[in-house]
Design an enzyme around this catalytic site. Sequence first.
Site, short mmCIF file in Angstrom:
data_model
loop_
_atom_site.label_atom_id
_atom_site.label_comp_id
_atom_site.label_asym_id
_atom_site.label_seq_id
_atom_site.Cartn_x
_atom_site.Cartn_y
_atom_site.Cartn_z
N VAL A 21 11.07 -6.63 9.80
CA VAL A 21 12.16 -5.65 9.90
C VAL A 21 11.77 -4.64 10.99
O VAL A 21 10.64 -4.15 11.02
CB VAL A 21 12.39 -4.95 8.55
CG1 VAL A 21 13.46 -3.87 8.68
CG2 VAL A 21 12.80 -5.97 7.50
N HIS B 177 8.95 1.73 3.92
CA HIS B 177 10.01 1.73 4.91
C HIS B 177 10.89 0.52 4.57
O HIS B 177 10.63 -0.18 3.57
CB HIS B 177 9.44 1.65 6.33
CG HIS B 177 8.40 0.57 6.49
ND1 HIS B 177 8.70 -0.76 6.40
CD2 HIS B 177 7.05 0.64 6.69
CE1 HIS B 177 7.61 -1.47 6.56
NE2 HIS B 177 6.58 -0.65 6.73
N MET C 147 0.84 -1.21 0.00
CA MET C 147 0.00 0.00 0.00
C MET C 147 0.87 1.26 0.00
O MET C 147 0.39 2.35 0.28
CB MET C 147 -0.93 -0.01 1.22
CG MET C 147 -1.90 -1.20 1.20
SD MET C 147 -3.43 -0.92 2.06
CE MET C 147 -2.83 -0.65 3.72
N HIS D 168 9.25 -2.93 3.65
CA HIS D 168 8.79 -3.12 2.26
C HIS D 168 9.99 -3.43 1.35
O HIS D 168 9.92 -4.32 0.51
CB HIS D 168 8.13 -1.84 1.75
CG HIS D 168 6.85 -1.47 2.44
ND1 HIS D 168 6.74 -0.39 3.27
CD2 HIS D 168 5.63 -2.06 2.42
CE1 HIS D 168 5.50 -0.30 3.72
NE2 HIS D 168 4.80 -1.31 3.23
P1 AMP Z 1 1.45 -2.76 3.55
O1 AMP Z 1 1.98 -1.73 2.61
O2 AMP Z 1 1.37 -2.31 4.95
O3 AMP Z 1 0.19 -3.41 3.03
O4 AMP Z 1 2.54 -3.93 3.58
C1 AMP Z 1 2.97 -4.52 2.38
C2 AMP Z 1 3.78 -5.75 2.74
O5 AMP Z 1 4.89 -5.36 3.55
C3 AMP Z 1 2.99 -6.78 3.55
O6 AMP Z 1 3.32 -8.07 3.05
C4 AMP Z 1 3.51 -6.57 4.94
O7 AMP Z 1 3.45 -7.75 5.73
C5 AMP Z 1 4.95 -6.20 4.68
N1 AMP Z 1 5.53 -5.48 5.81
C6 AMP Z 1 5.03 -4.39 6.44
N2 AMP Z 1 5.83 -4.05 7.47
C7 AMP Z 1 6.84 -4.93 7.51
C8 AMP Z 1 7.99 -5.11 8.36
N3 AMP Z 1 8.25 -4.30 9.38
N4 AMP Z 1 8.82 -6.14 8.10
C9 AMP Z 1 8.57 -6.99 7.05
N5 AMP Z 1 7.52 -6.87 6.22
C10 AMP Z 1 6.66 -5.85 6.45
#
Ligand code: AMP
Length: 283
Positions: A176, A34, A30, A37
């Site tokens: 992470v 950071h 989305m 991602h």
């Molecule tokens: P989002 O943009 O929040 O939908 O996350 C996109 C992807 O990044 C998803 O598969 C999340 O699980 C992964 N993600 C988000 N935060 C972290 C993190 N701190 N460490 C590893 N993967 C992450």
Amino acid sequence: MIVTDSEQRISDICAGWRKDGLTVGFVPTMGAFHKGHLSLVEIAAASSARVVVSIFVNPTQFGPDEDLDRYPVALEEDCRLLEELDVSAVFTPRVDVVYPEDFSTGVYVTGISEGLCGSVRPGHFNGVTTVCAVLFGIIKPDLAVFGMKDAQQLAVIRQMVSDLRMGIDIVAAPIVREPDGLAMSSRNQYLSADERKQACLISTGLEAALSLFQTGERNCELLRNAFLDTLKDAPKLRAQYVETVDPDTMLGVEIIENPVLLVVAVFAGKTRLIDNILIEPEV
Ligand code: AMP
């Protein structure tokens, strides 16, 4: 690096790669990137010839009282970060491209999606599985990478891909963290200074539970209590749920005999944060 909001274009590009025998790795996001991602992108790049990242703030996975309207958007900066990595294409569809007016299908995974985040965010996982099914249908990747931070999401996606025979290899990426242990999240930027300071206790609490396990404790209730004890002196933090579950089924576990996931959702002020730790007995 190609950046496109066109479904036809990204789908043609991916089809061309497949025709040339190039494997496609996919990272759905989305945006508001950071290092978490970016680590997913690196994992995808390590095992596929081409990497596609999607950036789409999916409205259907937000509840009516959630933060869709203020969810951070940073498209230019996100693309700049991806340029530095081994990314071949970025797909940034508009909402009406993903969900045209006559869109009528939902993908629902029962069981795994119903407890934990599913019970406090009704409809959330239906939004996640439906959008992932649409994106998988457009990109047709060989593999897709998901973060273990969203452990229930990972389990739900694995179930969907298996049930619907999608033939996509789902790869799990480790969590992470910031130097003080806080799991990286696009939502961390909502935190006030006080909330941010106290938020690191979430990972401290998970580590406390793990340490207790390492001293020989196998009773999950005591591990959950060790987590909660850590939050006691943090007035900005309020646990929404603290559960010990099987990592594949998300069903509750009380005595540790196999790997167990301690999963938590904690409010830091009004910001809801999730985190987890895997507790693995030696075999
Ligand atoms: P989002 O943009 O929040 O939908 O996350 C996109 C992807 O990044 C998803 O598969 C999340 O699980 C992964 N993600 C988000 N935060 C972290 C993190 N701190 N460490 C590893 N993967 C992450």
